[in-house]
Write a protein that holds these residues in place. Structure first.
Motif, PDB file in Angstrom:
ATOM      1  N   ASP A   1       0.846  -1.194   0.000  1.00  0.00           N
ATOM      2  CA  ASP A   1       0.000   0.000   0.000  1.00  0.00           C
ATOM      3  C   ASP A   1       0.885   1.249   0.000  1.00  0.00           C
ATOM      4  OD1 ASP A   1      -1.908   1.951   0.313  1.00  0.00           O
ATOM      5  OD2 ASP A   1      -2.638   1.232   2.252  1.00  0.00           O
ATOM      6  N   PRO A   2       0.795   2.103  -1.042  1.00  0.00           N
ATOM      7  CA  PRO A   2       1.663   3.296  -1.110  1.00  0.00           C
ATOM      8  C   PRO A   2       1.449   4.267   0.055  1.00  0.00           C
ATOM      9  CG  PRO A   2       0.564   2.910  -3.213  1.00  0.00           C
ATOM     10  CD  PRO A   2      -0.029   1.950  -2.246  1.00  0.00           C
ATOM     11  N   ALA A   3       0.217   4.362   0.546  1.00  0.00           N
ATOM     12  CA  ALA A   3      -0.038   5.283   1.661  1.00  0.00           C
ATOM     13  C   ALA A   3       0.657   4.797   2.927  1.00  0.00           C
ATOM     14  CB  ALA A   3      -1.544   5.412   1.898  1.00  0.00           C
ATOM     15  N   LEU A   4       0.584   3.496   3.193  1.00  0.00           N
ATOM     16  CA  LEU A   4       1.266   2.941   4.365  1.00  0.00           C
ATOM     17  C   LEU A   4       2.776   3.033   4.214  1.00  0.00           C
ATOM     18  CD1 LEU A   4      -0.891  -0.233   5.173  1.00  0.00           C
ATOM     19  CD2 LEU A   4      -0.952   2.011   6.269  1.00  0.00           C
TER      20      LEU A   4
ATOM     21  N   LYS B   1      17.604  -2.118   9.752  1.00  0.00           N
ATOM     22  CA  LYS B   1      16.659  -2.921   8.966  1.00  0.00           C
ATOM     23  C   LYS B   1      15.595  -3.507   9.890  1.00  0.00           C
ATOM     24  CE  LYS B   1      16.130  -6.786   5.869  1.00  0.00           C
ATOM     25  NZ  LYS B   1      16.719  -7.803   5.060  1.00  0.00           N
ATOM     26  N   ASP B   2      16.004  -4.027  11.041  1.00  0.00           N
ATOM     27  CA  ASP B   2      15.042  -4.583  11.993  1.00  0.00           C
ATOM     28  C   ASP B   2      14.044  -3.517  12.445  1.00  0.00           C
ATOM     29  OD1 ASP B   2      16.343  -7.005  11.778  1.00  0.00           O
ATOM     30  OD2 ASP B   2      17.468  -6.758  13.659  1.00  0.00           O
ATOM     31  N   LEU B   3      14.539  -2.309  12.696  1.00  0.00           N
ATOM     32  CA  LEU B   3      13.650  -1.223  13.105  1.00  0.00           C
ATOM     33  C   LEU B   3      12.704  -0.816  11.981  1.00  0.00           C
ATOM     34  CD1 LEU B   3      15.975   1.039  15.269  1.00  0.00           C
ATOM     35  CD2 LEU B   3      13.976  -0.230  16.022  1.00  0.00           C
ATOM     36  N   ARG B   4      13.194  -0.777  10.748  1.00  0.00           N
ATOM     37  CA  ARG B   4      12.325  -0.471   9.607  1.00  0.00           C
ATOM     38  C   ARG B   4      11.211  -1.508   9.493  1.00  0.00           C
ATOM     39  NH1 ARG B   4      17.283   0.640   6.940  1.00  0.00           N
ATOM     40  NH2 ARG B   4      17.190  -1.373   5.903  1.00  0.00           N
ATOM     41  N   LEU B   5      11.576  -2.775   9.661  1.00  0.00           N
ATOM     42  CA  LEU B   5      10.568  -3.840   9.601  1.00  0.00           C
ATOM     43  C   LEU B   5       9.582  -3.726  10.756  1.00  0.00           C
ATOM     44  CD1 LEU B   5      12.790  -6.864   8.518  1.00  0.00           C
ATOM     45  CD2 LEU B   5      11.130  -5.612   7.119  1.00  0.00           C
ATOM     46  N   LEU B   6      10.067  -3.368  11.937  1.00  0.00           N
ATOM     47  CA  LEU B   6       9.200  -3.185  13.099  1.00  0.00           C
ATOM     48  C   LEU B   6       8.212  -2.043  12.862  1.00  0.00           C
ATOM     49  CD1 LEU B   6       8.466  -3.934  16.010  1.00  0.00           C
ATOM     50  CD2 LEU B   6      10.247  -2.343  16.754  1.00  0.00           C
ATOM     51  N   VAL B   7       8.707  -0.935  12.301  1.00  0.00           N
ATOM     52  CA  VAL B   7       7.830   0.200  11.995  1.00  0.00           C
ATOM     53  C   VAL B   7       6.742  -0.235  11.019  1.00  0.00           C
ATOM     54  CG1 VAL B   7       7.747   2.417  10.770  1.00  0.00           C
ATOM     55  CG2 VAL B   7       9.499   2.015  12.491  1.00  0.00           C
ATOM     56  N   ARG B   8       7.128  -0.950   9.970  1.00  0.00           N
ATOM     57  CA  ARG B   8       6.149  -1.400   8.978  1.00  0.00           C
ATOM     58  C   ARG B   8       5.152  -2.396   9.581  1.00  0.00           C
ATOM     59  NH1 ARG B   8      10.167   0.733   6.446  1.00  0.00           N
ATOM     60  NH2 ARG B   8       9.980   1.501   4.317  1.00  0.00           N
ATOM     61  N   GLU B   9       5.634  -3.243  10.465  1.00  0.00           N
ATOM     62  CA  GLU B   9       4.757  -4.209  11.124  1.00  0.00           C
ATOM     63  C   GLU B   9       3.725  -3.492  11.994  1.00  0.00           C
ATOM     64  OE1 GLU B   9       5.324  -7.233  14.822  1.00  0.00           O
ATOM     65  OE2 GLU B   9       6.816  -7.387  13.216  1.00  0.00           O
ATOM     66  N   ARG B  10       4.173  -2.519  12.757  1.00  0.00           N
ATOM     67  CA  ARG B  10       3.257  -1.781  13.635  1.00  0.00           C
ATOM     68  C   ARG B  10       2.240  -0.989  12.814  1.00  0.00           C
ATOM     69  NH1 ARG B  10       3.548  -3.306  18.939  1.00  0.00           N
ATOM     70  NH2 ARG B  10       2.528  -1.351  19.393  1.00  0.00           N
ATOM     71  N   ILE B  11       2.680  -0.435  11.684  1.00  0.00           N
ATOM     72  CA  ILE B  11       1.759   0.319  10.828  1.00  0.00           C
ATOM     73  C   ILE B  11       0.704  -0.601  10.234  1.00  0.00           C
ATOM     74  CG2 ILE B  11       1.602   1.558   8.623  1.00  0.00           C
ATOM     75  CD1 ILE B  11       4.175   2.991   9.390  1.00  0.00           C
TER      76      ILE B  11
ATOM     77  N   ALA C   1       5.454   4.846   6.621  1.00  0.00           N
ATOM     78  CA  ALA C   1       6.625   4.126   7.134  1.00  0.00           C
ATOM     79  C   ALA C   1       7.904   4.890   6.819  1.00  0.00           C
ATOM     80  CB  ALA C   1       6.678   2.721   6.544  1.00  0.00           C
ATOM     81  N   ARG C   2       8.006   5.445   5.613  1.00  0.00           N
ATOM     82  CA  ARG C   2       9.211   6.203   5.244  1.00  0.00           C
ATOM     83  C   ARG C   2       9.329   7.473   6.072  1.00  0.00           C
ATOM     84  NH1 ARG C   2      11.868   4.410   0.399  1.00  0.00           N
ATOM     85  NH2 ARG C   2      13.424   5.908   1.064  1.00  0.00           N
ATOM     86  N   THR C   3       8.198   8.108   6.337  1.00  0.00           N
ATOM     87  CA  THR C   3       8.212   9.323   7.159  1.00  0.00           C
ATOM     88  C   THR C   3       8.670   9.003   8.579  1.00  0.00           C
ATOM     89  OG1 THR C   3       6.427  10.270   5.845  1.00  0.00           O
ATOM     90  CG2 THR C   3       6.800  11.232   8.011  1.00  0.00           C
ATOM     91  N   LEU C   4       8.123   7.937   9.146  1.00  0.00           N
ATOM     92  CA  LEU C   4       8.525   7.547  10.502  1.00  0.00           C
ATOM     93  C   LEU C   4       9.977   7.093  10.539  1.00  0.00           C
ATOM     94  CD1 LEU C   4       5.345   5.661  11.729  1.00  0.00           C
ATOM     95  CD2 LEU C   4       6.185   7.871  12.489  1.00  0.00           C
ATOM     96  N   SER C   5      10.410   6.369   9.523  1.00  0.00           N
ATOM     97  CA  SER C   5      11.798   5.897   9.477  1.00  0.00           C
ATOM     98  C   SER C   5      12.782   7.056   9.399  1.00  0.00           C
ATOM     99  CB  SER C   5      12.009   4.970   8.285  1.00  0.00           C
ATOM    100  OG  SER C   5      11.262   3.796   8.432  1.00  0.00           O
ATOM    101  N   ALA C   6      12.362   8.137   8.772  1.00  0.00           N
ATOM    102  CA  ALA C   6      13.238   9.312   8.671  1.00  0.00           C
ATOM    103  C   ALA C   6      13.370  10.026  10.013  1.00  0.00           C
ATOM    104  CB  ALA C   6      12.707  10.267   7.612  1.00  0.00           C
ATOM    105  N   GLU C   7      12.436   9.773  10.947  1.00  0.00           N
ATOM    106  CA  GLU C   7      12.478  10.422  12.261  1.00  0.00           C
ATOM    107  C   GLU C   7      13.246   9.613  13.294  1.00  0.00           C
ATOM    108  OE1 GLU C   7       8.602  11.456  13.685  1.00  0.00           O
ATOM    109  OE2 GLU C   7       7.952  12.134  11.707  1.00  0.00           O
TER     110      GLU C   7
END
Length: 151
Positions: A29-32, A62-72, A36-42
């Motif tokens: 999903d492009p919106a999600l 990478k683990d944190l990026r995956l965690l952010v995407r999982e939570r989203i 995720a990219r916005t949160l990862s940049a913070e």
């Protein structure tokens, strides 16, 4: 001139694989994915420390990026995702710290110290300016001064 331009383009294209987000991490999903990219940049990479997890190639990032995407994808709001990661890694994980009493003290203490130092210098200078310097003239010195002033 054309060779330099071509060299610059080739160098830029060679750097393209260095972007941290791998294709297997991207959400459908492009919106999600944008969230995720916005949160990862913070969020700060705890290994690199001067990069966001969005820019870092470290395994922890990478683990944190995956965690952010999982939570989203689980339906958490942006604030809930940030709160969850901060609860696990501390405030240091945020590239832009939240305003709290700790951060106000951290950023305000140097200003307060400079103001206190300036104020103490001012008070010290005023006290010193009011005090007479030297000692009183002796009777002989006073007579000599009077004699010189009469001339």
């Amino acid at each position: 001139m054309m060779r330099r331009l071509l060299l610059a383009v080739v160098l830029l294209l060679m750097a393209a694989p260095a972007f941290a987000v791998n294709p297997d991490e991207v959400l459908a999903d492009p919106a999600l994915e944008a969230r995720a990219r916005t949160l990862s940049a913070e969020l700060r990479c705890m290994v690199c420390q001067n990069q966001s997890i969005d820019d870092s190639n470290a395994d922890l990032a990478k683990d944190l990026r995956l965690l952010v995407r999982e939570r989203i994808t689980d339906g958490d709001s942006d604030e809930a995702v940030l709160n969850y990661i901060v609860s696990r890694y501390g405030e240091f994980v945020l590239l832009k710290p939240r305003v709290s009493m700790k951060t106000v003290l951290l950023w305000g203490a140097p200003v307060l110290l400079v103001l206190a130092g300036g104020l103490s210098l001012l008070v010290f200078a005023r006290k010193r300016a009011g005090k007479p310097t030297g000692s009183k003239l002796t009777a002989d010195e006073q007579a000599r001064l009077s004699e010189l002033l009469k001339k």
